[in-house]
Design a protein around this motif. Structure first.
Motif, PDB file in Angstrom:
ATOM      1  N   GLY A  54      30.684 -25.902  18.125  1.00 38.30           N
ATOM      2  CA  GLY A  54      29.414 -26.054  18.822  1.00 38.30           C
ATOM      3  C   GLY A  54      28.455 -24.896  18.676  1.00 38.30           C
ATOM      4  N   VAL A  55      28.797 -23.903  17.857  1.00 31.90           N
ATOM      5  CA  VAL A  55      27.949 -22.717  17.764  1.00 31.90           C
ATOM      6  C   VAL A  55      26.579 -23.057  17.186  1.00 31.90           C
ATOM      7  N   LYS A  56      26.529 -23.854  16.130  1.00 31.36           N
ATOM      8  CA  LYS A  56      25.233 -24.158  15.507  1.00 31.36           C
ATOM      9  C   LYS A  56      24.348 -24.982  16.439  1.00 31.36           C
ATOM     10  N   GLU A  57      24.945 -25.881  17.188  1.00 33.91           N
ATOM     11  CA  GLU A  57      24.165 -26.636  18.172  1.00 33.91           C
ATOM     12  C   GLU A  57      23.616 -25.703  19.248  1.00 33.91           C
ATOM     13  N   GLU A  58      24.432 -24.713  19.635  1.00 35.61           N
ATOM     14  CA  GLU A  58      23.985 -23.750  20.635  1.00 35.61           C
ATOM     15  C   GLU A  58      22.847 -22.889  20.094  1.00 35.61           C
ATOM     16  N   THR A  60      20.520 -23.831  18.044  1.00 30.93           N
ATOM     17  CA  THR A  60      19.306 -24.649  18.133  1.00 30.93           C
ATOM     18  C   THR A  60      18.744 -24.642  19.551  1.00 30.93           C
ATOM     19  N   LYS A  61      19.599 -24.859  20.525  1.00 34.32           N
ATOM     20  CA  LYS A  61      19.142 -24.930  21.921  1.00 34.32           C
ATOM     21  C   LYS A  61      18.639 -23.578  22.415  1.00 34.32           C
ATOM     22  N   GLN A  62      19.376 -22.527  22.105  1.00 38.04           N
ATOM     23  CA  GLN A  62      19.013 -21.212  22.624  1.00 38.04           C
ATOM     24  C   GLN A  62      17.727 -20.681  21.986  1.00 38.04           C
ATOM     25  N   ARG A  65      14.728 -22.038  23.758  1.00 37.71           N
ATOM     26  CA  ARG A  65      14.507 -21.342  25.027  1.00 37.71           C
ATOM     27  C   ARG A  65      13.910 -19.956  24.804  1.00 37.71           C
ATOM     28  N   LEU A  76      24.990 -14.771  21.064  1.00 41.02           N
ATOM     29  CA  LEU A  76      25.938 -15.838  21.355  1.00 41.02           C
ATOM     30  C   LEU A  76      27.270 -15.224  21.768  1.00 41.02           C
ATOM     31  N   ALA A  79      31.179 -16.137  19.658  1.00 41.69           N
ATOM     32  CA  ALA A  79      30.875 -17.063  18.568  1.00 41.69           C
ATOM     33  C   ALA A  79      31.988 -17.077  17.526  1.00 41.69           C
ATOM     34  N   TRP A 153      20.319 -19.679  12.234  1.00 40.89           N
ATOM     35  CA  TRP A 153      19.428 -19.054  13.221  1.00 40.89           C
ATOM     36  C   TRP A 153      18.036 -18.821  12.644  1.00 40.89           C
TER      37      TRP A 153
END
Length: 288
Positions: A54-58, A60-62, A65, A76, A79, A153
């Motif tokens: 789930g790191v790459k999805e995180e 994108t979301k972070q 923000r 992260l 990670a 990133w």
């Protein structure tokens, strides 16, 4: 990678182009493991990414923000799996040889820097001419992983900009890679407020490495409660004032830093703190 056509340009010399080295060769110097434990460990990491799911999805979301606050960095937590980094540490202790570097004008007010070991150096042998190729090989999988995460990133952080639209298959090149060991000794506690590469690099990655539990007890070498971590001066708060953001980093945490973002490795007053740092250049995709 999520973009099958993406290419990664590795640094020279050619030995550094080995993107995958079996975990077994990384563990051969660890005398505390039995043959059965070796086999079990190798089977695990041959079939499992060293990055948590789930790191790459995180990313994108972070990044979305962070952009609301005009921030150009991201941290992260965990990670990279800490167990994998633990497996490298005994060999790191054996192969780590700090190199003294004298900077013209200093870096963060330090002219003589002597607590880092360089795995890759810039063309022309800057800051030193003798990179540690054994450590480069040891951390091969970690560096490949960081390449992949940095591309994800950077694509998110700069998405929509002309460069990305014109170069969807941009390349990244590691300009410099080094491992730093901070201690409470004078001149070794921190790297105070600075920008990486004097603003000449396109981005950086910092990986927090484990607390040294091998050369002495964890209690003796831990810096927990005695400083450490990263501070950034980046973005603005709701009132428009510049933000100072502190992160208490631990093993496996990965920080992504955009070009010319002010930050520092915070001082420690006890123990030792280890970090892997990579400077990147982002290049246009090759023309036909």
């Amino acid at each position: 990678q999520s973009h099958a056509t993406m290419t990664l340009k590795e640094n020279i010399p050619s030995r550094s182009n080995n993107l995958v080295t079996p975990a077994k060769t990384r563990l051969k110097d660890i005398q505390t493991k039995t043959n059965e434990e070796y086999d079990e460990f190798n089977k695990k990491w041959e079939s499992k990414s060293i990055v948590r799911s789930g790191v790459k999805e995180e990313i994108t979301k972070q990044v979305i923000r962070k952009k609301f606050s005009k921030q150009r960095h991201l941290l992260l937590k965990e990670a990279i799996h800490t167990e994998y980094l633990d497996s490298l540490f005994p060999s790191l202790l054996e192969k780590f040889k700090p190199q003294t570097v004298v900077y013209n004008g200093g870096i963060a007010k330090v002219k003589e820097w002597k607590i880092s070991c360089y795995l890759e150096v810039m063309q022309g042998g800057i800051p030193c001419t003798d990179p540690n190729l054994e450590l480069l090989d040891l951390f091969g999988d970690v560096l490949s992983t960081c390449n992949d995460l940095f591309v994800s990133w950077y694509r998110q952080q700069h998405g929509g900009k002309t460069f990305i639209r014109q170069n969807p298959n941009f390349q990244v090149k590691r300009l410099m890679t080094f491992i730093t060991r901070y201690t409470p000794a004078p001149g070794e506690q921190a790297l105070l407020k600075h920008v990486d590469g004097a603003g000449k690099v396109d981005g950086s990655v910092v990986v927090a490495l484990p607390i040294d539990r091998w050369s002495a007890s964890e209690e003796e070498n831990s810096f927990d409660g005695h400083g450490g971590g990263l501070t950034f001066w980046d973005g603005k708060d709701a009132s428009g004032k510049p933000q100072e953001l502190h992160y208490d980093t631990r093993s496996g945490d990965v920080a992504f830093i955009d070009r010319a973002v002010w930050h520092q490795a915070d001082p420690i007053t006890k123990g030792t703190r280890w970090a892997l740092v990579i400077f990147y250049s982002v290049l246009p995709e090759p023309k036909p």
